[in-house]
Design a protein around this motif. Structure first.
Motif, PDB file in Angstrom:
ATOM      1  N   GLY A  24       0.072  -6.978  -1.879  1.00  0.00           N
ATOM      2  CA  GLY A  24      -0.679  -5.576  -2.035  1.00  0.00           C
ATOM      3  C   GLY A  24      -1.850  -5.743  -2.977  1.00  0.00           C
ATOM      4  N   ALA A  25      -1.357  -5.993  -4.093  1.00  0.00           N
ATOM      5  CA  ALA A  25      -2.397  -5.968  -5.295  1.00  0.00           C
ATOM      6  C   ALA A  25      -3.795  -6.953  -4.951  1.00  0.00           C
ATOM      7  CB  ALA A  25      -1.821  -6.075  -6.624  1.00  0.00           C
ATOM      8  N   THR A  26      -3.487  -7.841  -4.603  1.00  0.00           N
ATOM      9  CA  THR A  26      -4.308  -9.034  -4.396  1.00  0.00           C
ATOM     10  C   THR A  26      -5.079  -8.670  -3.353  1.00  0.00           C
ATOM     11  OG1 THR A  26      -2.722 -10.754  -4.947  1.00  0.00           O
ATOM     12  CG2 THR A  26      -4.652 -11.446  -3.385  1.00  0.00           C
ATOM     13  N   MET A  27      -4.689  -8.003  -2.168  1.00  0.00           N
ATOM     14  CA  MET A  27      -5.616  -7.561  -1.043  1.00  0.00           C
ATOM     15  C   MET A  27      -6.336  -6.417  -1.316  1.00  0.00           C
ATOM     16  SD  MET A  27      -2.569  -7.798   1.866  1.00  0.00           S
ATOM     17  CE  MET A  27      -3.516  -7.262   3.483  1.00  0.00           C
ATOM     18  N   ALA A  28      -5.845  -5.499  -2.036  1.00  0.00           N
ATOM     19  CA  ALA A  28      -6.626  -4.431  -2.803  1.00  0.00           C
ATOM     20  C   ALA A  28      -7.843  -4.865  -3.488  1.00  0.00           C
ATOM     21  CB  ALA A  28      -5.782  -3.290  -3.349  1.00  0.00           C
ATOM     22  N   ARG A  29      -7.278  -5.754  -4.507  1.00  0.00           N
ATOM     23  CA  ARG A  29      -8.364  -6.322  -5.196  1.00  0.00           C
ATOM     24  C   ARG A  29      -9.576  -6.736  -4.526  1.00  0.00           C
ATOM     25  NH1 ARG A  29      -7.868 -11.213 -10.065  1.00  0.00           N
ATOM     26  NH2 ARG A  29     -10.103 -11.915  -9.593  1.00  0.00           N
ATOM     27  N   TYR A  30      -9.308  -7.797  -3.665  1.00  0.00           N
ATOM     28  CA  TYR A  30     -10.557  -8.468  -3.081  1.00  0.00           C
ATOM     29  C   TYR A  30     -10.909  -7.466  -1.898  1.00  0.00           C
ATOM     30  CZ  TYR A  30      -9.051 -12.743  -5.200  1.00  0.00           C
ATOM     31  OH  TYR A  30      -8.759 -13.838  -6.062  1.00  0.00           O
ATOM     32  N   ALA A  31     -10.278  -6.593  -1.430  1.00  0.00           N
ATOM     33  CA  ALA A  31     -11.175  -5.581  -0.741  1.00  0.00           C
ATOM     34  C   ALA A  31     -11.996  -4.817  -1.347  1.00  0.00           C
ATOM     35  CB  ALA A  31      -9.917  -4.615   0.029  1.00  0.00           C
ATOM     36  N   ALA A  32     -11.776  -4.445  -2.514  1.00  0.00           N
ATOM     37  CA  ALA A  32     -12.654  -3.614  -3.349  1.00  0.00           C
ATOM     38  C   ALA A  32     -13.884  -4.612  -3.895  1.00  0.00           C
ATOM     39  CB  ALA A  32     -11.709  -2.920  -4.741  1.00  0.00           C
ATOM     40  N   GLU A  33     -13.705  -5.917  -3.954  1.00  0.00           N
ATOM     41  CA  GLU A  33     -14.583  -6.683  -4.319  1.00  0.00           C
ATOM     42  C   GLU A  33     -15.599  -7.293  -3.435  1.00  0.00           C
ATOM     43  OE1 GLU A  33     -13.129  -9.904  -6.426  1.00  0.00           O
ATOM     44  OE2 GLU A  33     -12.364  -8.971  -7.972  1.00  0.00           O
ATOM     45  N   GLY A  34     -15.268  -6.562  -2.271  1.00  0.00           N
ATOM     46  CA  GLY A  34     -16.242  -6.826  -0.783  1.00  0.00           C
ATOM     47  C   GLY A  34     -15.742  -8.195  -0.079  1.00  0.00           C
ATOM     48  N   VAL A  35     -14.582  -8.816  -0.265  1.00  0.00           N
ATOM     49  CA  VAL A  35     -14.089  -9.838   0.344  1.00  0.00           C
ATOM     50  C   VAL A  35     -13.784  -9.138   1.750  1.00  0.00           C
ATOM     51  CG1 VAL A  35     -12.585 -11.593   0.305  1.00  0.00           C
ATOM     52  CG2 VAL A  35     -13.570 -11.131  -1.617  1.00  0.00           C
ATOM     53  N   GLN A  36     -14.008 -10.117   2.939  1.00  0.00           N
ATOM     54  CA  GLN A  36     -13.323  -9.949   3.951  1.00  0.00           C
ATOM     55  C   GLN A  36     -11.684 -10.262   4.062  1.00  0.00           C
ATOM     56  OE1 GLN A  36     -15.444 -10.177   7.710  1.00  0.00           O
ATOM     57  NE2 GLN A  36     -13.537 -11.447   8.737  1.00  0.00           N
ATOM     58  N   VAL A  37     -10.997  -9.318   3.826  1.00  0.00           N
ATOM     59  CA  VAL A  37      -9.397  -9.643   3.989  1.00  0.00           C
ATOM     60  C   VAL A  37      -9.017  -9.326   5.447  1.00  0.00           C
ATOM     61  CG1 VAL A  37      -7.482  -8.677   2.860  1.00  0.00           C
ATOM     62  CG2 VAL A  37      -9.564  -8.651   1.471  1.00  0.00           C
ATOM     63  N   THR A  38      -8.486 -10.349   6.101  1.00  0.00           N
ATOM     64  CA  THR A  38      -7.934 -10.179   7.280  1.00  0.00           C
ATOM     65  C   THR A  38      -6.294 -10.476   7.304  1.00  0.00           C
ATOM     66  OG1 THR A  38      -9.947 -11.091   8.417  1.00  0.00           O
ATOM     67  CG2 THR A  38      -7.861 -11.102   9.592  1.00  0.00           C
ATOM     68  N   LEU A  39      -5.551  -9.643   7.713  1.00  0.00           N
ATOM     69  CA  LEU A  39      -3.973  -9.892   7.725  1.00  0.00           C
ATOM     70  C   LEU A  39      -3.679  -9.897   9.208  1.00  0.00           C
ATOM     71  CD1 LEU A  39      -1.079  -9.772   6.651  1.00  0.00           C
ATOM     72  CD2 LEU A  39      -1.347  -7.216   7.344  1.00  0.00           C
ATOM     73  N   VAL A  40      -2.917 -11.095   9.376  1.00  0.00           N
ATOM     74  CA  VAL A  40      -2.284 -11.474  10.729  1.00  0.00           C
ATOM     75  C   VAL A  40      -0.735 -11.192  10.545  1.00  0.00           C
ATOM     76  CG1 VAL A  40      -1.744 -13.209  12.322  1.00  0.00           C
ATOM     77  CG2 VAL A  40      -3.976 -12.997  11.555  1.00  0.00           C
ATOM     78  N   THR A  41      -0.227 -10.510  11.281  1.00  0.00           N
ATOM     79  CA  THR A  41       1.283 -10.139  11.283  1.00  0.00           C
ATOM     80  C   THR A  41       1.882 -10.413  12.547  1.00  0.00           C
ATOM     81  OG1 THR A  41       0.807  -7.958   9.885  1.00  0.00           O
ATOM     82  CG2 THR A  41       3.048  -8.112  11.163  1.00  0.00           C
ATOM     83  N   CYS A  42       3.035 -11.287  12.270  1.00  0.00           N
ATOM     84  CA  CYS A  42       3.577 -11.879  13.575  1.00  0.00           C
ATOM     85  C   CYS A  42       4.268 -11.331  14.416  1.00  0.00           C
ATOM     86  CB  CYS A  42       4.198 -13.356  13.315  1.00  0.00           C
ATOM     87  SG  CYS A  42       2.851 -14.248  12.256  1.00  0.00           S
ATOM     88  N   THR A  43       5.120 -10.263  13.960  1.00  0.00           N
ATOM     89  CA  THR A  43       6.121  -9.232  14.609  1.00  0.00           C
ATOM     90  C   THR A  43       5.814  -7.910  14.272  1.00  0.00           C
ATOM     91  OG1 THR A  43       8.015  -9.321  13.325  1.00  0.00           O
ATOM     92  CG2 THR A  43       7.667 -11.379  14.594  1.00  0.00           C
TER      93      THR A  43
END
Length: 286
Positions: A24-43
């Motif tokens: 969660g913290a990693t995703m929020a940090r990179y999203a705030a920095e303008g990184v394209q963050v993509t999550l794939v959830t399998c179920t």
């Protein structure tokens, strides 16, 4: 063709809530920095145990639909807009805990053909073209069949995508260094009396704990601690949060980490790495 952002991160998880707990913290940090963050959830986690009594009527497909809504709310807290359900919603069902009859359901993710599922994931990789991928180790962190299968599918998809023209620069597994886990639980035991949980968990309850020397990368997400906690709270069927701790359905308190740790398994690690993109592209980072 739409121009892609300079940095692109893909995370592969088994169920809604895994992304917020682990990254969660990693995703929020990179999203705030303008990184394209993509999550794939399998179920959709249709066989998860529900914590709040008011929601325990939810089971099967109804629980999966509810958890999909929780996932949307959690990603909004993290600032992440791109989420994919592997093969579409309901393509793969939750497999339940290892050793249960649920593992034998032909529709569950554990029974999925790895090459077929990896092919679906490879299509996402070829669209997003991430430089960095994050997933679980070969034990799924703690032995859950869907986590193990997510690992298998992710690692196979890395190879399939490379065969079709996109090589991912760095692949990481989620980790927690043993010394950090032990210190966190020592603090927790001293504060447990003030927490709304039944008892303290232990290092053995944490997924992905390894000896410190295996950690290659520590991502400081302290500036996004509130976002991570809010995302975890959004998964109300699965998680109870009392910062800086939380509990799952077993009511055992465990630390809510805002520095998140990784082991690089493909690619070249930079000394003292604190950025998943260190050494990628221009070589800037670390």
């Amino acid at each position: 063709m739409t121009e892609l952002p300079a940095r692109r991160l893909l995370l592969v998880h088994a169920h809604p809530d895994d992304e917020s707990i682990n990254n969660g913290a990693t995703m929020a940090r990179y999203a705030a920095e303008g990184v394209q963050v993509t999550l794939v959830t399998c179920t959709l986690g249709e066989r998860g145990e529900v914590i709040p009594p008011s929601l325990r009527h939810l089971t099967g497909a109804a629980l999966g639909a509810h958890r999909r809504g929780e996932l949307t709310a959690a990603l909004s807290e993290l600032g992440v807009e791109d989420v994919r359900l592997l093969g579409g919603a309901g393509r793969y069902g939750d497999s339940g805990m290892m050793g249960t009859p649920d593992n034998d359901d032909p529709a569950c993710f554990w029974r999925a053909d790895v090459d077929e599922a990896a092919g679906l994931l490879a299509e996402v990789v070829l669209e997003v073209r991430p430089q960095v991928l994050v997933t679980y180790d070969d034990n799924g962190g703690y032995g859950h069949p869907d986590h193990i299968q997510a690992h298998r599918v992710a690692m196979r998809a890395v190879g399939l995508a490379a065969e079709r023209g996109h090589r991912i620069d760095k692949v990481y597994w989620n980790r927690i260094p043993r010394s950090v886990a032990e210190s966190a639980f020592a603090r927790l035991r001293g504060e447990l009396a003030g927490l709304p949980f039944g008892a303290s968990g232990s290092v053995a309850d944490l997924p992905g704990v390894v000896e410190d020397e295996r950690i290659t990368t520590a991502v400081d997400g302290g500036a996004h601690a509130r976002a991570k906690a809010a995302a975890m709270r959004a998964h109300a069927t699965q998680i109870a949060v009392a910062e800086p701790y939380f509990a799952l359905s077993n009511d055992l308190a465990q630390p809510l980490f805002t520095t998140e740790y990784y082991e690089l398994v493909r690619g070249e690690a930079q000394p003292g790495e604190s950025d998943l993109f260190a050494g990628v592209g221009t070589g800037e980072g670390a």
